[in-house]
Design a protein around this motif. Structure first.
Motif, PDB file in Angstrom:
ATOM      1  N   LEU A 122       0.851  -1.178   0.000  1.00 46.19           N
ATOM      2  CA  LEU A 122       0.000   0.000   0.000  1.00 46.19           C
ATOM      3  C   LEU A 122       0.892   1.235   0.000  1.00 46.19           C
ATOM      4  CD1 LEU A 122      -2.693  -0.934   2.697  1.00 46.19           C
ATOM      5  CD2 LEU A 122      -2.916  -1.065   0.204  1.00 46.19           C
ATOM      6  N   VAL A 123       0.434   2.305  -0.628  1.00 46.99           N
ATOM      7  CA  VAL A 123       1.221   3.537  -0.710  1.00 46.99           C
ATOM      8  C   VAL A 123       0.422   4.682  -0.098  1.00 46.99           C
ATOM      9  CG1 VAL A 123       2.408   5.154  -2.236  1.00 46.99           C
ATOM     10  CG2 VAL A 123       2.355   2.714  -2.811  1.00 46.99           C
ATOM     11  N   ALA A 124       1.063   5.418   0.827  1.00 47.61           N
ATOM     12  CA  ALA A 124       0.449   6.604   1.426  1.00 47.61           C
ATOM     13  C   ALA A 124       1.083   7.836   0.803  1.00 47.61           C
ATOM     14  CB  ALA A 124       0.661   6.601   2.936  1.00 47.61           C
ATOM     15  N   ARG A 125       0.276   8.625   0.096  1.00 47.69           N
ATOM     16  CA  ARG A 125       0.792   9.791  -0.627  1.00 47.69           C
ATOM     17  C   ARG A 125       0.507  11.113   0.085  1.00 47.69           C
ATOM     18  NH1 ARG A 125      -0.364   6.018  -4.689  1.00 47.69           N
ATOM     19  NH2 ARG A 125       1.470   5.641  -6.014  1.00 47.69           N
ATOM     20  N   SER A 126       0.040  11.034   1.330  1.00 52.24           N
ATOM     21  CA  SER A 126      -0.160  12.226   2.148  1.00 52.24           C
ATOM     22  C   SER A 126      -0.180  11.785   3.602  1.00 52.24           C
ATOM     23  CB  SER A 126      -1.475  12.933   1.805  1.00 52.24           C
ATOM     24  OG  SER A 126      -2.578  12.138   2.220  1.00 52.24           O
ATOM     25  N   ALA A 127      -0.016  12.755   4.507  1.00 55.78           N
ATOM     26  CA  ALA A 127      -0.057  12.428   5.933  1.00 55.78           C
ATOM     27  C   ALA A 127      -1.431  11.896   6.314  1.00 55.78           C
ATOM     28  CB  ALA A 127       0.299  13.657   6.758  1.00 55.78           C
ATOM     29  N   ASP A 128      -2.490  12.482   5.768  1.00 55.32           N
ATOM     30  CA  ASP A 128      -3.840  12.006   6.075  1.00 55.32           C
ATOM     31  C   ASP A 128      -4.032  10.572   5.620  1.00 55.32           C
ATOM     32  OD1 ASP A 128      -4.489  14.417   7.213  1.00 55.32           O
ATOM     33  OD2 ASP A 128      -5.519  15.202   5.442  1.00 55.32           O
TER      34      ASP A 128
ATOM     35  N   LEU B  37      -1.667   8.379   5.249  1.00 58.88           N
ATOM     36  CA  LEU B  37      -0.854   7.526   6.112  1.00 58.88           C
ATOM     37  C   LEU B  37      -1.592   7.205   7.404  1.00 58.88           C
ATOM     38  CD1 LEU B  37       1.793   6.093   6.741  1.00 58.88           C
ATOM     39  CD2 LEU B  37       2.768   8.291   7.444  1.00 58.88           C
ATOM     40  N   VAL B  38      -2.240   8.202   7.988  1.00 59.46           N
ATOM     41  CA  VAL B  38      -3.033   7.981   9.199  1.00 59.46           C
ATOM     42  C   VAL B  38      -4.161   6.990   8.924  1.00 59.46           C
ATOM     43  CG1 VAL B  38      -4.642   9.067  10.822  1.00 59.46           C
ATOM     44  CG2 VAL B  38      -2.490  10.214  10.236  1.00 59.46           C
ATOM     45  N   GLU B  39      -4.865   7.187   7.821  1.00 58.53           N
ATOM     46  CA  GLU B  39      -6.003   6.322   7.486  1.00 58.53           C
ATOM     47  C   GLU B  39      -5.558   4.879   7.263  1.00 58.53           C
ATOM     48  OE1 GLU B  39      -9.468   5.950   4.010  1.00 58.53           O
ATOM     49  OE2 GLU B  39      -8.090   7.678   4.041  1.00 58.53           O
ATOM     50  N   ARG B  40      -4.495   4.716   6.476  1.00 59.53           N
ATOM     51  CA  ARG B  40      -4.015   3.363   6.176  1.00 59.53           C
ATOM     52  C   ARG B  40      -3.503   2.661   7.437  1.00 59.53           C
ATOM     53  NH1 ARG B  40      -6.025   1.776   1.299  1.00 59.53           N
ATOM     54  NH2 ARG B  40      -5.227   3.001  -0.459  1.00 59.53           N
ATOM     55  N   ALA B  41      -2.730   3.385   8.254  1.00 59.51           N
ATOM     56  CA  ALA B  41      -2.179   2.770   9.461  1.00 59.51           C
ATOM     57  C   ALA B  41      -3.290   2.315  10.405  1.00 59.51           C
ATOM     58  CB  ALA B  41      -1.236   3.749  10.162  1.00 59.51           C
ATOM     59  N   ASN B  42      -4.301   3.150  10.597  1.00 60.42           N
ATOM     60  CA  ASN B  42      -5.404   2.770  11.475  1.00 60.42           C
ATOM     61  C   ASN B  42      -6.157   1.557  10.939  1.00 60.42           C
ATOM     62  OD1 ASN B  42      -5.235   4.591  13.667  1.00 60.42           O
ATOM     63  ND2 ASN B  42      -6.106   6.246  12.432  1.00 60.42           N
ATOM     64  N   GLU B  43      -6.327   1.500   9.616  1.00 55.50           N
ATOM     65  CA  GLU B  43      -7.001   0.331   9.017  1.00 55.50           C
ATOM     66  C   GLU B  43      -6.204  -0.938   9.276  1.00 55.50           C
ATOM     67  OE1 GLU B  43      -7.305   1.358   4.931  1.00 55.50           O
ATOM     68  OE2 GLU B  43      -9.051   2.677   5.182  1.00 55.50           O
ATOM     69  N   LEU B  44      -4.882  -0.848   9.140  1.00 56.64           N
ATOM     70  CA  LEU B  44      -4.048  -2.035   9.330  1.00 56.64           C
ATOM     71  C   LEU B  44      -4.026  -2.471  10.793  1.00 56.64           C
ATOM     72  CD1 LEU B  44      -1.187  -1.045   6.891  1.00 56.64           C
ATOM     73  CD2 LEU B  44      -2.723  -2.996   6.624  1.00 56.64           C
ATOM     74  N   TRP B  45      -3.979  -1.510  11.710  1.00 55.77           N
ATOM     75  CA  TRP B  45      -4.043  -1.872  13.128  1.00 55.77           C
ATOM     76  C   TRP B  45      -5.372  -2.525  13.457  1.00 55.77           C
ATOM     77  CZ3 TRP B  45      -1.705   3.501  14.223  1.00 55.77           C
ATOM     78  CH2 TRP B  45      -0.303   3.393  14.383  1.00 55.77           C
ATOM     79  N   ASP B  46      -6.464  -1.988  12.905  1.00 55.00           N
ATOM     80  CA  ASP B  46      -7.786  -2.559  13.178  1.00 55.00           C
ATOM     81  C   ASP B  46      -7.894  -3.983  12.641  1.00 55.00           C
ATOM     82  OD1 ASP B  46      -8.570  -0.246  14.429  1.00 55.00           O
ATOM     83  OD2 ASP B  46      -9.643   0.573  12.681  1.00 55.00           O
ATOM     84  N   ALA B  47      -7.223  -4.244  11.520  1.00 53.98           N
ATOM     85  CA  ALA B  47      -7.268  -5.576  10.919  1.00 53.98           C
ATOM     86  C   ALA B  47      -6.436  -6.590  11.688  1.00 53.98           C
ATOM     87  CB  ALA B  47      -6.791  -5.517   9.469  1.00 53.98           C
ATOM     88  N   GLU B  48      -5.547  -6.095  12.573  1.00 55.68           N
ATOM     89  CA  GLU B  48      -4.695  -6.955  13.397  1.00 55.68           C
ATOM     90  C   GLU B  48      -3.911  -7.953  12.563  1.00 55.68           C
ATOM     91  OE1 GLU B  48      -7.063  -8.633  16.502  1.00 55.68           O
ATOM     92  OE2 GLU B  48      -7.207  -6.729  17.587  1.00 55.68           O
ATOM     93  N   GLU B  49      -3.374  -7.480  11.463  1.00 53.76           N
ATOM     94  CA  GLU B  49      -2.517  -8.315  10.622  1.00 53.76           C
ATOM     95  C   GLU B  49      -1.100  -7.755  10.676  1.00 53.76           C
ATOM     96  OE1 GLU B  49      -2.321  -7.046   6.230  1.00 53.76           O
ATOM     97  OE2 GLU B  49      -4.465  -6.899   6.690  1.00 53.76           O
ATOM     98  N   PRO B  50      -0.105  -8.595  10.403  1.00 52.79           N
ATOM     99  CA  PRO B  50       1.270  -8.089  10.410  1.00 52.79           C
ATOM    100  C   PRO B  50       1.495  -7.102   9.274  1.00 52.79           C
ATOM    101  CG  PRO B  50       1.214 -10.334   9.555  1.00 52.79           C
ATOM    102  CD  PRO B  50      -0.153 -10.038  10.087  1.00 52.79           C
ATOM    103  N   TRP B  51       2.122  -5.982   9.587  1.00 51.94           N
ATOM    104  CA  TRP B  51       2.429  -5.024   8.529  1.00 51.94           C
ATOM    105  C   TRP B  51       3.716  -4.291   8.852  1.00 51.94           C
ATOM    106  CZ3 TRP B  51       2.002   0.501   9.030  1.00 51.94           C
ATOM    107  CH2 TRP B  51       1.461   0.951  10.228  1.00 51.94           C
ATOM    108  N   LEU B  52       4.301  -3.718   7.827  1.00 47.30           N
ATOM    109  CA  LEU B  52       5.597  -3.063   7.934  1.00 47.30           C
ATOM    110  C   LEU B  52       5.516  -1.675   7.325  1.00 47.30           C
ATOM    111  CD1 LEU B  52       8.729  -2.990   8.284  1.00 47.30           C
ATOM    112  CD2 LEU B  52       8.898  -4.124   6.071  1.00 47.30           C
TER     113      LEU B  52
END
Length: 374
Positions: A11-17, A19-34
Protein backbone atom coordinates in the motif's frame (compact mmCIF):
# COMPACT_ATOMS: atom_id res chain seq x y z
CA UNK A 1 21.23 -4.06 -0.15
CA UNK A 2 19.36 -5.49 -3.13
CA UNK A 3 18.44 -8.68 -1.26
CA UNK A 4 15.20 -10.10 0.11
CA UNK A 5 11.84 -11.22 -1.19
CA UNK A 6 8.56 -9.43 -1.98
CA UNK A 7 5.74 -8.22 0.23
CA UNK A 8 2.45 -10.08 0.25
CA UNK A 9 0.75 -6.72 -0.38
CA UNK A 10 1.92 -3.14 -0.95
CA UNK A 11 0.00 0.00 0.00
CA UNK A 12 1.22 3.54 -0.71
CA UNK A 13 0.45 6.60 1.43
CA UNK A 14 0.79 9.79 -0.63
CA UNK A 15 -0.16 12.23 2.15
CA UNK A 16 -0.06 12.43 5.93
CA UNK A 17 -3.84 12.01 6.07
CA UNK A 18 -3.64 8.88 3.92
CA UNK A 19 -0.85 7.53 6.11
CA UNK A 20 -3.03 7.98 9.20
CA UNK A 21 -6.00 6.32 7.49
CA UNK A 22 -4.02 3.36 6.18
CA UNK A 23 -2.18 2.77 9.46
CA UNK A 24 -5.40 2.77 11.48
CA UNK A 25 -7.00 0.33 9.02
CA UNK A 26 -4.05 -2.04 9.33
CA UNK A 27 -4.04 -1.87 13.13
CA UNK A 28 -7.79 -2.56 13.18
CA UNK A 29 -7.27 -5.58 10.92
CA UNK A 30 -4.70 -6.95 13.40
CA UNK A 31 -2.52 -8.31 10.62
CA UNK A 32 1.27 -8.09 10.41
CA UNK A 33 2.43 -5.02 8.53
CA UNK A 34 5.60 -3.06 7.93
CA UNK A 35 6.03 0.69 7.58
CA UNK A 36 8.69 1.47 4.99
CA UNK A 37 10.39 4.74 4.08
CA UNK A 38 13.49 4.70 1.91
CA UNK A 39 14.37 1.12 2.89
CA UNK A 40 18.06 1.91 3.28
CA UNK A 41 18.24 0.53 6.83
CA UNK A 42 16.02 -2.51 6.26
CA UNK A 43 16.98 -6.10 5.43
CA UNK A 44 14.18 -8.57 4.65
CA UNK A 45 14.51 -12.34 4.33
CA UNK A 46 14.57 -14.07 0.94
CA UNK A 47 11.03 -15.29 1.61
CA UNK A 48 9.86 -11.68 1.78
CA UNK A 49 7.46 -10.01 4.20
CA UNK A 50 4.34 -12.11 4.89
CA UNK A 51 1.94 -9.18 5.35
CA UNK A 52 1.31 -5.66 4.09
CA UNK A 53 4.04 -3.10 3.48
CA UNK A 54 2.86 0.50 3.84
CA UNK A 55 5.14 2.77 1.83
CA UNK A 56 5.52 6.44 2.77
CA UNK A 57 5.51 8.52 -0.42
CA UNK A 58 5.01 12.21 0.42
CA UNK A 59 7.45 15.00 1.13
CA UNK A 60 7.67 18.69 1.89
CA UNK A 61 9.50 21.26 4.03
CA UNK A 62 7.99 24.44 5.45
CA UNK A 63 9.27 27.12 7.75
CA UNK A 64 6.86 27.66 10.60
CA UNK A 65 6.63 30.52 13.09
CA UNK A 66 5.05 30.05 16.49
CA UNK A 67 6.39 33.18 18.19
CA UNK A 68 8.53 31.02 20.47
CA UNK A 69 11.59 30.84 18.21
CA UNK A 70 14.78 32.23 19.70
CA UNK A 71 16.52 35.01 17.78
CA UNK A 72 18.77 33.70 15.05
CA UNK A 73 16.94 30.39 14.69
CA UNK A 74 14.55 28.89 12.19
CA UNK A 75 11.99 26.15 12.83
CA UNK A 76 11.25 23.73 10.02
CA UNK A 77 8.49 21.14 9.68
CA UNK A 78 9.65 18.25 7.51
CA UNK A 79 7.22 15.62 6.22
CA UNK A 80 8.02 12.00 7.04
CA UNK A 81 8.65 10.99 3.42
CA UNK A 82 11.13 13.78 2.67
CA UNK A 83 14.55 12.58 1.54
CA UNK A 84 16.98 13.34 4.37
CA UNK A 85 20.02 14.30 2.29
CA UNK A 86 17.88 16.52 0.06
CA UNK A 87 16.80 18.31 3.25
CA UNK A 88 20.43 18.79 4.33
CA UNK A 89 21.36 20.12 0.88
CA UNK A 90 18.49 22.63 0.97
CA UNK A 91 19.41 23.81 4.47
CA UNK A 92 23.04 24.33 3.47
CA UNK A 93 21.93 26.29 0.42
CA UNK A 94 19.62 28.49 2.50
CA UNK A 95 22.19 29.09 5.22
CA UNK A 96 20.48 27.13 7.99
CA UNK A 97 23.09 25.52 10.24
CA UNK A 98 22.95 22.44 12.43
CA UNK A 99 22.61 19.33 10.22
CA UNK A 100 25.39 19.87 7.66
CA UNK A 101 27.49 17.10 9.28
CA UNK A 102 24.58 14.69 8.64
CA UNK A 103 25.05 14.99 4.86
CA UNK A 104 24.86 11.80 2.84
CA UNK A 105 22.79 9.78 5.33
CA UNK A 106 20.24 7.86 3.25
CA UNK A 107 16.58 7.43 4.07
CA UNK A 108 13.62 9.64 4.93
CA UNK A 109 13.11 12.25 7.64
CA UNK A 110 10.41 10.25 9.41
CA UNK A 111 12.91 7.54 10.30
CA UNK A 112 15.49 9.99 11.67
CA UNK A 113 14.13 10.21 15.25
CA UNK A 114 13.51 6.46 15.55
CA UNK A 115 17.18 5.74 16.10
CA UNK A 116 18.44 9.29 16.55
CA UNK A 117 20.60 9.35 13.42
CA UNK A 118 24.07 10.77 13.82
CA UNK A 119 27.49 11.16 12.23
CA UNK A 120 30.70 13.17 12.62
CA UNK A 121 29.88 14.53 16.06
CA UNK A 122 26.29 15.57 15.31
CA UNK A 123 23.05 13.79 16.23
CA UNK A 124 19.44 14.56 15.38
CA UNK A 125 18.83 15.19 19.08
CA UNK A 126 20.98 18.32 18.77
CA UNK A 127 18.33 20.02 16.60
CA UNK A 128 15.06 18.09 17.02
CA UNK A 129 12.23 20.11 18.56
CA UNK A 130 9.34 17.63 18.32
CA UNK A 131 7.51 15.17 16.10
CA UNK A 132 3.90 14.74 14.99
CA UNK A 133 3.05 11.16 15.87
CA UNK A 134 0.10 8.87 15.25
CA UNK A 135 -0.12 6.93 18.49
CA UNK A 136 -1.58 3.48 18.08
CA UNK A 137 -2.94 3.17 21.60
CA UNK A 138 -4.01 6.76 22.24
CA UNK A 139 -5.81 6.63 18.91
CA UNK A 140 -4.89 10.02 17.53
CA UNK A 141 -2.18 12.37 16.34
CA UNK A 142 -0.17 14.12 19.03
CA UNK A 143 2.97 16.17 19.37
CA UNK A 144 5.87 14.54 21.21
CA UNK A 145 8.80 16.72 22.26
CA UNK A 146 12.41 15.69 21.80
CA UNK A 147 12.78 15.32 25.59
CA UNK A 148 9.80 12.96 25.72
CA UNK A 149 11.40 10.81 23.02
CA UNK A 150 14.36 10.13 25.38
CA UNK A 151 16.85 10.16 22.53
CA UNK A 152 20.25 8.54 23.07
CA UNK A 153 22.87 6.80 20.95
CA UNK A 154 20.90 5.14 18.11
CA UNK A 155 17.91 4.82 20.40
CA UNK A 156 14.58 6.42 21.27
CA UNK A 157 11.30 5.70 23.02
CA UNK A 158 9.93 4.64 19.61
CA UNK A 159 12.65 2.05 19.18
CA UNK A 160 11.97 0.81 22.71
CA UNK A 161 8.29 0.18 22.10
CA UNK A 162 6.33 3.42 21.66
CA UNK A 163 4.10 2.14 18.87
CA UNK A 164 2.90 4.46 16.16
CA UNK A 165 3.85 6.33 13.01
CA UNK A 166 5.94 9.50 12.61
CA UNK A 167 4.09 11.95 10.35
CA UNK A 168 6.52 14.88 10.43
CA UNK A 169 9.45 16.24 12.42
CA UNK A 170 10.20 19.79 13.59
CA UNK A 171 13.82 20.98 13.62
CA UNK A 172 15.30 24.16 15.09
CA UNK A 173 18.36 25.32 13.15
CA UNK A 174 20.60 28.35 13.32
CA UNK A 175 20.06 30.99 10.65
CA UNK A 176 23.82 31.09 10.49
CA UNK A 177 26.35 33.78 11.31
CA UNK A 178 28.61 35.05 8.56
CA UNK A 179 32.32 35.73 8.52
CA UNK A 180 33.50 38.16 5.89
CA UNK A 181 37.09 38.49 4.80
CA UNK A 182 37.34 41.74 6.75
CA UNK A 183 34.98 40.78 9.57
CA UNK A 184 32.12 42.61 7.89
CA UNK A 185 29.57 39.81 8.21
CA UNK A 186 29.15 39.44 4.45
CA UNK A 187 30.93 36.11 3.99
CA UNK A 188 29.58 32.56 3.79
CA UNK A 189 27.28 31.20 6.50
CA UNK A 190 29.23 29.30 9.14
CA UNK A 191 28.51 25.83 10.45
CA UNK A 192 27.85 24.63 13.95
CA UNK A 193 31.14 24.02 15.82
CA UNK A 194 33.04 21.04 14.38
CA UNK A 195 32.80 18.27 16.98
CA UNK A 196 34.57 15.30 15.35
CA UNK A 197 38.33 14.97 15.02
CA UNK A 198 38.34 13.23 11.63
CA UNK A 199 36.14 15.93 10.13
CA UNK A 200 38.22 18.70 11.72
CA UNK A 201 41.38 17.17 10.24
CA UNK A 202 39.75 16.91 6.81
CA UNK A 203 38.80 20.58 7.00
CA UNK A 204 42.22 21.60 8.36
CA UNK A 205 40.78 23.26 11.46
CA UNK A 206 40.74 22.72 15.22
CA UNK A 207 37.88 21.04 17.04
CA UNK A 208 35.22 23.61 17.85
CA UNK A 209 36.00 25.75 14.81
CA UNK A 210 33.20 26.99 12.57
CA UNK A 211 33.60 26.90 8.81
CA UNK A 212 31.36 27.57 5.80
CA UNK A 213 28.38 25.21 5.64
CA UNK A 214 29.19 24.14 2.09
CA UNK A 215 32.73 23.13 3.15
CA UNK A 216 31.35 20.84 5.86
CA UNK A 217 28.89 19.19 3.49
CA UNK A 218 31.58 18.69 0.83
CA UNK A 219 34.04 17.07 3.26
CA UNK A 220 31.42 14.89 4.93
CA UNK A 221 30.28 13.55 1.55
CA UNK A 222 33.90 12.92 0.58
CA UNK A 223 34.62 11.07 3.83
CA UNK A 224 31.46 9.00 3.55
CA UNK A 225 32.23 8.11 -0.07
CA UNK A 226 35.75 6.99 0.90
CA UNK A 227 34.09 4.48 3.26
CA UNK A 228 31.53 3.29 0.71
CA UNK A 229 28.71 5.10 2.53
CA UNK A 230 27.35 7.07 -0.44
CA UNK A 231 25.40 4.96 -2.93
CA UNK A 232 27.11 4.35 -6.26
CA UNK A 233 25.36 1.67 -8.35
CA UNK A 234 28.68 0.74 -9.97
CA UNK A 235 30.45 0.18 -6.61
CA UNK A 236 29.44 -2.95 -4.71
CA UNK A 237 31.00 -1.56 -1.55
CA UNK A 238 28.00 0.79 -1.43
CA UNK A 239 25.45 -2.04 -1.79
CA UNK A 240 24.93 -2.14 1.96
CA UNK A 241 22.74 -0.85 4.75
CA UNK A 242 25.55 1.35 6.03
CA UNK A 243 27.07 0.40 9.37
CA UNK A 244 25.77 -3.10 10.09
CA UNK A 245 26.59 -2.96 13.82
CA UNK A 246 26.30 -0.25 16.46
CA UNK A 247 29.29 0.74 18.57
CA UNK A 248 28.96 -1.17 21.87
CA UNK A 249 28.53 0.79 25.10
CA UNK A 250 30.08 -1.04 28.06
CA UNK A 251 31.11 -0.30 31.61
CA UNK A 252 34.43 1.39 32.14
CA UNK A 253 35.40 -1.57 34.32
CA UNK A 254 34.80 -4.04 31.49
CA UNK A 255 36.63 -1.81 29.01
CA UNK A 256 39.76 -2.11 31.16
CA UNK A 257 39.84 -5.84 30.32
CA UNK A 258 40.31 -5.04 26.62
CA UNK A 259 43.68 -4.36 24.98
CA UNK A 260 45.08 -1.00 26.03
CA UNK A 261 45.05 0.31 22.46
CA UNK A 262 41.35 -0.49 21.89
CA UNK A 263 39.59 2.83 21.17
CA UNK A 264 37.30 4.15 23.90
CA UNK A 265 35.02 7.16 23.81
CA UNK A 266 33.30 8.79 26.79
CA UNK A 267 29.53 8.52 27.06
CA UNK A 268 27.42 11.34 28.47
CA UNK A 269 25.44 10.17 31.47
CA UNK A 270 22.57 11.72 33.39
CA UNK A 271 23.35 12.23 37.08
CA UNK A 272 20.73 10.72 39.40
CA UNK A 273 18.26 13.11 40.96
CA UNK A 274 19.27 14.12 44.50
CA UNK A 275 17.43 12.44 47.34
CA UNK A 276 15.44 15.19 49.05
CA UNK A 277 13.26 14.78 52.13
CA UNK A 278 11.06 17.80 52.89
CA UNK A 279 10.79 19.32 56.36
CA UNK A 280 7.12 18.38 56.41
CA UNK A 281 8.03 14.73 55.78
CA UNK A 282 10.66 14.79 58.53
CA UNK A 283 8.12 16.30 60.95
CA UNK A 284 5.72 13.51 60.04
CA UNK A 285 8.35 10.94 61.04
CA UNK A 286 9.21 9.73 57.54
CA UNK A 287 12.75 8.41 57.09
CA UNK A 288 15.33 10.35 55.12
CA UNK A 289 15.54 9.29 51.50
CA UNK A 290 18.73 7.46 50.62
CA UNK A 291 20.63 8.95 47.66
CA UNK A 292 20.60 6.60 44.65
CA UNK A 293 23.95 5.05 43.78
CA UNK A 294 25.98 6.89 41.18
CA UNK A 295 25.74 5.19 37.77
CA UNK A 296 28.77 3.17 36.74
CA UNK A 297 30.81 5.10 34.16
CA UNK A 298 30.25 3.92 30.59
CA UNK A 299 32.42 4.07 27.50
CA UNK A 300 31.70 3.51 23.84
CA UNK A 301 33.87 1.04 21.92
CA UNK A 302 34.63 0.96 18.21
CA UNK A 303 32.78 -1.90 16.55
CA UNK A 304 35.04 -1.55 13.49
CA UNK A 305 38.16 -1.98 15.64
CA UNK A 306 36.69 -5.03 17.39
CA UNK A 307 35.82 -6.64 14.04
CA UNK A 308 39.23 -5.98 12.51
CA UNK A 309 41.11 -7.25 15.58
CA UNK A 310 39.01 -10.41 15.77
CA UNK A 311 40.61 -11.46 12.48
CA UNK A 312 37.97 -10.20 10.03
CA UNK A 313 39.48 -7.74 7.59
CA UNK A 314 38.14 -5.62 4.78
CA UNK A 315 36.86 -7.71 1.89
CA UNK A 316 36.40 -10.84 4.02
CA UNK A 317 33.76 -13.27 2.82
CA UNK A 318 32.73 -16.80 3.71
CA UNK A 319 33.42 -19.45 1.04
CA UNK A 320 30.84 -19.41 -1.75
CA UNK A 321 28.98 -16.40 -0.35
CA UNK A 322 27.84 -13.37 -2.32
CA UNK A 323 28.03 -11.23 0.83
CA UNK A 324 31.29 -9.72 2.05
CA UNK A 325 32.73 -7.14 4.39
CA UNK A 326 33.26 -3.89 2.49
CA UNK A 327 36.74 -3.38 1.08
CA UNK A 328 36.56 0.19 2.44
CA UNK A 329 35.07 -0.18 5.92
CA UNK A 330 34.74 -3.21 8.21
CA UNK A 331 31.41 -2.06 9.67
CA UNK A 332 29.56 -2.59 6.39
CA UNK A 333 28.30 -5.94 5.10
CA UNK A 334 27.88 -5.67 1.35
CA UNK A 335 26.24 -7.45 -1.55
CA UNK A 336 28.91 -8.28 -4.11
CA UNK A 337 26.32 -8.71 -6.86
CA UNK A 338 24.59 -12.00 -6.19
CA UNK A 339 24.10 -12.16 -2.44
CA UNK A 340 21.01 -13.48 -0.72
CA UNK A 341 19.58 -12.16 2.50
CA UNK A 342 20.47 -15.48 4.11
CA UNK A 343 24.12 -14.96 3.16
CA UNK A 344 24.08 -11.45 4.62
CA UNK A 345 22.69 -12.84 7.89
CA UNK A 346 25.20 -15.72 7.87
CA UNK A 347 28.12 -13.31 7.59
CA UNK A 348 26.59 -11.12 10.31
CA UNK A 349 26.36 -14.11 12.67
CA UNK A 350 29.97 -15.04 11.91
CA UNK A 351 31.16 -11.53 12.78
CA UNK A 352 29.18 -11.53 16.04
CA UNK A 353 30.60 -14.94 16.98
CA UNK A 354 34.22 -13.96 16.27
CA UNK A 355 34.03 -10.70 18.25
CA UNK A 356 32.31 -12.44 21.17
CA UNK A 357 34.95 -15.19 21.23
CA UNK A 358 37.87 -12.75 21.00
CA UNK A 359 36.70 -9.94 23.28
CA UNK A 360 33.56 -11.03 25.12
CA UNK A 361 31.54 -8.25 23.43
CA UNK A 362 28.23 -9.00 21.69
CA UNK A 363 27.69 -6.75 18.68
CA UNK A 364 24.13 -5.59 17.96
CA UNK A 365 22.91 -5.15 14.36
CA UNK A 366 21.90 -1.60 13.43
CA UNK A 367 19.52 -2.29 10.48
CA UNK A 368 15.94 -3.44 10.95
CA UNK A 369 15.85 -7.18 10.22
CA UNK A 370 12.71 -9.03 9.16
CA UNK A 371 12.64 -12.82 8.99
CA UNK A 372 16.36 -12.95 9.75
CA UNK A 373 18.36 -13.69 12.88
CA UNK A 374 21.90 -12.52 13.62
Amino acid sequence: MRVGGPAARLLVARSADELVERANELWDAEEPWLLLGGGSNTVVSDEGFPGTVLLVDFDGVERIETGEEAPGTVRLRVQAGHDWDALVAECVERGWAGIEALSGIPGFAGAAPVQNIGAYGTELSDVLHSIRFLDRFEGGVRTITADELELSYRDSAIKRGLEGVVLSIDLVLGEGSRRGRHGDGEGPVLSAPIAYAQLANALGVELGARVPLADVRREVLRLRASKGMVLDPADHDTWSSGSFFTNPIVSERFARTLPEHAPRFPVDQVDPAPAVTSLEEIAAGLPLRVPPPAPEPKVKLSAAWLIEHSGIGRGFRLPGSGAAISSKHTLAITNRGGATAAQVAELGRFVVQRVRQEFGVVLVPEPNLYGLEI
